[in-house]
Scaffold this motif. Sequence first.
Motif, PDB file in Angstrom:
ATOM      1  N   UNK A  16       0.816  -1.206   0.000  1.00 19.56           N
ATOM      2  CA  UNK A  16       0.000   0.000   0.000  1.00 19.56           C
ATOM      3  C   UNK A  16       0.850   1.255   0.000  1.00 19.56           C
ATOM      4  N   UNK A  17       2.103   1.152   0.383  1.00 15.14           N
ATOM      5  CA  UNK A  17       2.937   2.338   0.558  1.00 15.14           C
ATOM      6  C   UNK A  17       4.057   2.322  -0.473  1.00 15.14           C
ATOM      7  N   UNK A 348      -5.325  11.641   8.615  1.00 13.09           N
ATOM      8  CA  UNK A 348      -4.206  11.922   9.495  1.00 13.09           C
ATOM      9  C   UNK A 348      -2.878  11.561   8.864  1.00 13.09           C
ATOM     10  N   UNK A 349      -1.969  12.520   8.837  1.00 10.86           N
ATOM     11  CA  UNK A 349      -0.599  12.282   8.356  1.00 10.86           C
ATOM     12  C   UNK A 349       0.316  12.829   9.435  1.00 10.86           C
ATOM     13  N   UNK A 350       0.864  11.945  10.259  1.00  7.20           N
ATOM     14  CA  UNK A 350       1.511  12.409  11.477  1.00  7.20           C
ATOM     15  C   UNK A 350       2.772  11.622  11.777  1.00  7.20           C
ATOM     16  N   UNK A 468      -1.618   7.783   8.435  1.00  5.48           N
ATOM     17  CA  UNK A 468      -0.236   7.326   8.321  1.00  5.48           C
ATOM     18  C   UNK A 468       0.512   7.856   9.541  1.00  5.48           C
ATOM     19  N   UNK A 469       1.178   6.958  10.269  1.00 10.32           N
ATOM     20  CA  UNK A 469       1.909   7.367  11.461  1.00 10.32           C
ATOM     21  C   UNK A 469       3.282   6.741  11.513  1.00 10.32           C
ATOM     22  N   UNK A 470       4.190   7.374  12.265  1.00 11.42           N
ATOM     23  CA  UNK A 470       5.554   6.883  12.358  1.00 11.42           C
ATOM     24  C   UNK A 470       5.834   6.111  13.639  1.00 11.42           C
ATOM     25  N   UNK A 493      -4.761   2.111   9.914  1.00  9.53           N
ATOM     26  CA  UNK A 493      -3.649   2.904  10.438  1.00  9.53           C
ATOM     27  C   UNK A 493      -2.363   2.293   9.901  1.00  9.53           C
ATOM     28  N   UNK A 494      -1.695   3.000   9.029  1.00  9.77           N
ATOM     29  CA  UNK A 494      -0.464   2.500   8.408  1.00  9.77           C
ATOM     30  C   UNK A 494       0.731   3.080   9.155  1.00  9.77           C
TER      31      UNK A 494
END
Length: 759
Positions: A16-17, A348-350, A468-470, A493-494
Amino acid sequence: MFPARLSGMFTGIPFRNTAYRQPISLRSSVWNGKMAPSQPQQFTDPQACVDFVLSTVGKHIVLGLPLGLGKPNHLANAFFQKALKDTSIRLNIVTAITPEIPTWSSDLERRLLKPIFERVFGGYPELDYALALRNNNLPDNIDVTEFFFRPGAYMGNRRAQQNYISTNYTHAVRDLMANGLNVAASLIATETIDGIPRYSYSCNPEVVLDLQQAMEQAKQEGRKMVVVGQVNRNLPFMYGGALVDTAIFDAILDHPSFDFPLYAPPKESVNTQDYMIGMHVSSLIRDGGTLQIGIGSLGDAIAYGLILRNEQNEAYRRFLTISGILERFGDRIERIGGTAPFATGLYGCTEMLVDPYLHLIERGVIKRKVYDHPGLQRLLNQGDIDEPIGSDILEKLVGANIVSGRLTAEDVAFLTRFGIFQPQWRWEEGMLVDDHRRIPADLTDIGKREEIASACLGKRLQNGILVHGGFFLGPRDFYEQLRRMPAERRRLIDMTAVTYMNQLYGNEEIKILQRRHSRFVNTGILVTLGGAVVSDGLEDGRVISGVGGQYNFVSQAHALPNARSIIMIRATRNSNGKTSSNIVWNYGHTTIPRHLRDIVVTEYGIADLRSRPDKEVAQALIEIADSRFQEALLHQAKQAGKIPGTYRIPERFRNNFPERLEQTIKTFRNQGLFPAFPFGSDLTNEEYVLAKALKTVKEETQSRGIRSIDWRSAAKSISVPTAARPYLQRMELDRPGGIREHLMQRLVVYALERTGALS
């Protein structure tokens, strides 16, 4: 050669990424005459695992540990103890945000905090290197280097300050490799999927996914490298980039005795100052846009404001009106954000996944899914298609040149991947085939296209991502929510590499399409009247925390179309009993330079600084400063010639006092709004009341000395008020045993009365 992310091999879901489609070599061995990925060494003893690493890379270890939660404590301690006993081993630990169990500084604090810490941190194994660093007794052969401190943790620690590396989060891998990293060790989650044990980097894939590729390159250049994982079944099993193949690891430490409780700092209460900032920020978020927020009370305040806007819009707008926010900043709110409920919702892009994101998902604020395909995402952005699959979607896909008129195997793989086709359909020699039918794969013929649509189309798009989260870190119930969440919800939640969220280059097209109307919200300590922001350190050179990803997101906001960076600054701070302004004329340290100035929000308002000349920047910041400091700031700016001598602060900005804010929010608190803990707390009500009361008295004594306490009032009655007894029981002061405990009892009662807790 195998892909870095192998989830598609086992789940039937392609990657997906797009950030992780680059190939990475895995260790291989001969199996049935073919090269197959070898399995890692399995260990149940940390010391045996360390011995294996030493036998592989030698006695000079540069050990990379994840930021925050993902540290493999037993492994880290085994490395430390090995080097402590054998001084011929050189150990350099490179990491960030080392978790530590807090301590107390007085007997009164101990009575309040010890039961809380035992409840919240009980069973968490402390890190030996952190204790040694804290106590200034690291041996000469062991060093610790961090690129982000737990805020304020090492202000007085010279060795930590001297070994700090200042870097952007996206440059962490470069700096780790430049410092000679040869061992990467992480805490990992495990789960059996389709009968196969799988591993997830869970809370910390943000650096290690890129680091693995750098380490593989180093291996090819002849350097010895080891990747180690320590399993902890308390870690939520996360998907996306975090899901990796077993063969990534050289060694895995796994035993039930190592499933220690996760580090879970309790939530902070949200006070009036933070709620006012959060309400201002919530009005700057555009429906259909993108949201990045961080940890702490300010992040909670923003999320609460967004939920209030979505669910109780009348109350939300009434607050903005009564507080004067709409009157003073309505034009900026209309141009940048909005006040209506969220129809399309946010994505959300965090860098950091914090627990408010889960609440925003549950409450329907974050609901805009993004998809890892530029053509598909573009059609969604344009409104040509929607998540529910329409009967005309095939025609639109052909018209946009996303699939060909005569479908190919690649086209069908795309259509099934995103749920446009039901999963049982496959391509065979120009035909669409399932277990019962064969249909010509021809969309150029209207009749065949209608037949295909009738037989093959799914109901909704699949494999979209909400966040997307780190990395993540948070309270205990946050981890429990993730663990209880069904797998299909967790897949929304990726968790992936920080280079995907924090920067644009690399897959720019899809990132730009996904990150519509981005609002990157971060916290600063100070802001100068020139618009420069101080977030990580002091002008004497000491580091409070670190740059992290703040600079990344600020610069990204200037590069993305219609994106904005929002820096939150509390207008004042109290230190040693003195109140100071956090809006200053100038300062000898900068985190975000003035040429990247954008939006600054305090509890008193919104300053839109982008593209404005210096005089307007200074004026806008003075207008959202605390009124106790406005005239002094204005004088400094005029003295420097940055504001015309004729300028006067408009009357509507001259009532920026905390008392006005308290009065405004009190009315709404009486209606059940703006609770101290909008998303729950690890503290009991008695503990919260005690903490607030004792903090208030402590600040008073710091400001005016111990004589500020009215001891005559504190000791005026022999009997203890009935309302105080539950609090005294909690502090084990309900039956004082000596003069010291009697004094502490009276002090607690005084603090409770002083803050109105007994009325």
